[in-house]
Design an enzyme around this catalytic site. Structure first.
Site, PDB file in Angstrom:
ATOM      1  N   HIS A 145       0.834  -1.205   0.000  1.00  0.00           N
ATOM      2  CA  HIS A 145       0.000   0.000   0.000  1.00  0.00           C
ATOM      3  C   HIS A 145       0.872   1.260   0.000  1.00  0.00           C
ATOM      4  O   HIS A 145       0.636   2.180  -0.788  1.00  0.00           O
ATOM      5  CB  HIS A 145      -0.929  -0.003   1.226  1.00  0.00           C
ATOM      6  CG  HIS A 145      -1.581   1.312   1.472  1.00  0.00           C
ATOM      7  ND1 HIS A 145      -2.653   1.765   0.729  1.00  0.00           N
ATOM      8  CD2 HIS A 145      -1.289   2.296   2.356  1.00  0.00           C
ATOM      9  CE1 HIS A 145      -3.000   2.972   1.158  1.00  0.00           C
ATOM     10  NE2 HIS A 145      -2.187   3.325   2.135  1.00  0.00           N
ATOM     11  N   HIS A 188       1.287   4.952  -2.710  1.00  0.00           N
ATOM     12  CA  HIS A 188       1.566   6.366  -2.440  1.00  0.00           C
ATOM     13  C   HIS A 188       2.829   6.925  -3.087  1.00  0.00           C
ATOM     14  O   HIS A 188       2.873   8.109  -3.424  1.00  0.00           O
ATOM     15  CB  HIS A 188       1.686   6.606  -0.930  1.00  0.00           C
ATOM     16  CG  HIS A 188       0.382   6.494  -0.195  1.00  0.00           C
ATOM     17  ND1 HIS A 188      -0.736   7.230  -0.532  1.00  0.00           N
ATOM     18  CD2 HIS A 188       0.013   5.739   0.861  1.00  0.00           C
ATOM     19  CE1 HIS A 188      -1.737   6.934   0.299  1.00  0.00           C
ATOM     20  NE2 HIS A 188      -1.306   6.017   1.149  1.00  0.00           N
ATOM     21  N   GLU A 233      -5.622   9.467   0.263  1.00  0.00           N
ATOM     22  CA  GLU A 233      -6.050   8.069   0.277  1.00  0.00           C
ATOM     23  C   GLU A 233      -7.120   7.751  -0.769  1.00  0.00           C
ATOM     24  O   GLU A 233      -7.022   6.745  -1.459  1.00  0.00           O
ATOM     25  CB  GLU A 233      -6.577   7.679   1.672  1.00  0.00           C
ATOM     26  CG  GLU A 233      -5.518   7.699   2.770  1.00  0.00           C
ATOM     27  CD  GLU A 233      -4.441   6.615   2.629  1.00  0.00           C
ATOM     28  OE1 GLU A 233      -4.535   5.763   1.720  1.00  0.00           O
ATOM     29  OE2 GLU A 233      -3.494   6.649   3.429  1.00  0.00           O
ATOM     30  N   SER A 247      -4.197   0.910  -4.430  1.00  0.00           N
ATOM     31  CA  SER A 247      -3.591  -0.328  -3.941  1.00  0.00           C
ATOM     32  C   SER A 247      -4.663  -1.381  -3.665  1.00  0.00           C
ATOM     33  O   SER A 247      -4.372  -2.429  -3.097  1.00  0.00           O
ATOM     34  CB  SER A 247      -2.751  -0.055  -2.684  1.00  0.00           C
ATOM     35  OG  SER A 247      -3.524   0.595  -1.699  1.00  0.00           O
TER      36      SER A 247
HETATM   37 FE   LIG Z   1      -2.157   5.244   2.964  1.00  0.00          FE
END
Ligand SMILES: [Fe+2]
Length: 266
Positions: free
Chosen positions: A122, A127, A167, A186
């Site tokens: 993730h 990111h 997010e 993700s």
């Molecule tokens: Fe995150």
């Protein structure tokens, strides 16, 4: 961030190298292969460009130093090795110093499809591509500095802004809807749902509205906020965000668009 975790982060050796098992590398390989197929045409161009710059290995978990080399060169960011769970003080302190926390564990096959806790897949796959982008990097840095200085109560508001941008953010690209949020990118299920399902509401990003919108971390999101473009993150960074928090507080929270957790048993 949940309070309990079954995961233990691996620690790097004296040379900063983490020794992953073959199975852990295989989990990474399979997660990356699946996700690369799904994000094509769904992730925003800046995310795809960031992936190219990072040139992540397909067959093994990258070492943090490899990722750092690219982030440092592009935006001055770094990733920081942290245990599975860190507190908010530490989280904001790292972001305020352009260090993105990465818990150095990877999910097991039993949790291949969905994991509430942010693992290295993730954090790095979701990111780091956008941390090569100046607007996203600047926004995340600004957020970290504000959060570090904020009260516990204000941090709860700030967390919502982060949730609906970093997010779970969507944006417009040449008129089409695309994804930039790492929580979506993700997750194979949510990558498709966020763009193609008619269930969620998609609103034009308004920071005050995002600050007023409750969320749950363990469901597909019922609401997304859509940026006009990624550079709009520069404009949000320039706003007096703490004044917007005050405004959100006086206006009050929106009704949740999801049932309370206790009643979700199925
Ligand atoms: Fe995150």
């Amino acid at each position: 961030m949940s309070k309990n975790t079954q995961y233990v982060s691996r620690q790097s050796d004296e040379n900063g190298v983490i020794h992953w098992s073959d199975e852990e590398n295989a989990v990474w390989r399979d997660l990356v292969a699946r996700q690369l197929e799904i994000i094509e045409g769904r992730a925003c161009d800046q995310f795809m460009h960031g992936l190219e710059l990072l040139d992540l290995p397909a067959d093994r978990i990258p070492q943090l130093a490899e990722v750092n080399e690219v982030l440092e060169r592009e935006t001055g960011w770094q990733v920081a090795e942290v245990p599975a769970l860190i507190n908010f003080d530490e989280f904001f302190r790292l972001l305020a110093n352009k260090r993105f926390p990465v818990a150095t564990f990877i999910r097991t096959r039993e949790e291949f499809d969905y994991l509430q806790e942010p693992d290295i897949f993730h954090e790095i796959f979701g990111h780091c591509p956008l941390l090569t982008n100046p607007a996203f990097a600047h926004f995340t840095h600004t957020y970290g500095k504000l959060g570090y200085a904020a009260s516990k109560q204000d941090r709860v508001y700030l967390a919502r802004l982060y949730w609906f941008t970093v997010e779970f953010g969507l944006l417009r690209q040449n008129g089409d809807l695309r994804i930039y949020g790492g929580g979506i990118l993700s997750s194979p299920g949510e990558t498709i749902y966020a763009l193609e399902s008619d269930k969620p509401e998609r609103h034009k990003m308004d920071p005050v509205e995002a600050l007023r919108t409750p969320y749950r971390i363990d469901i597909m999101q019922p609401v997304y906020y859509v940026l006009e473009n990624l550079d709009a993150l520069f404009e949000i960074s320039d706003m007096d965000i703490m004044a917007l928090v005050e405004q959100a507080r006086s206006l009050g929270l929106h009704e949740p668009k999801f049932p309370p957790k206790e009643k979700m048993a199925s």
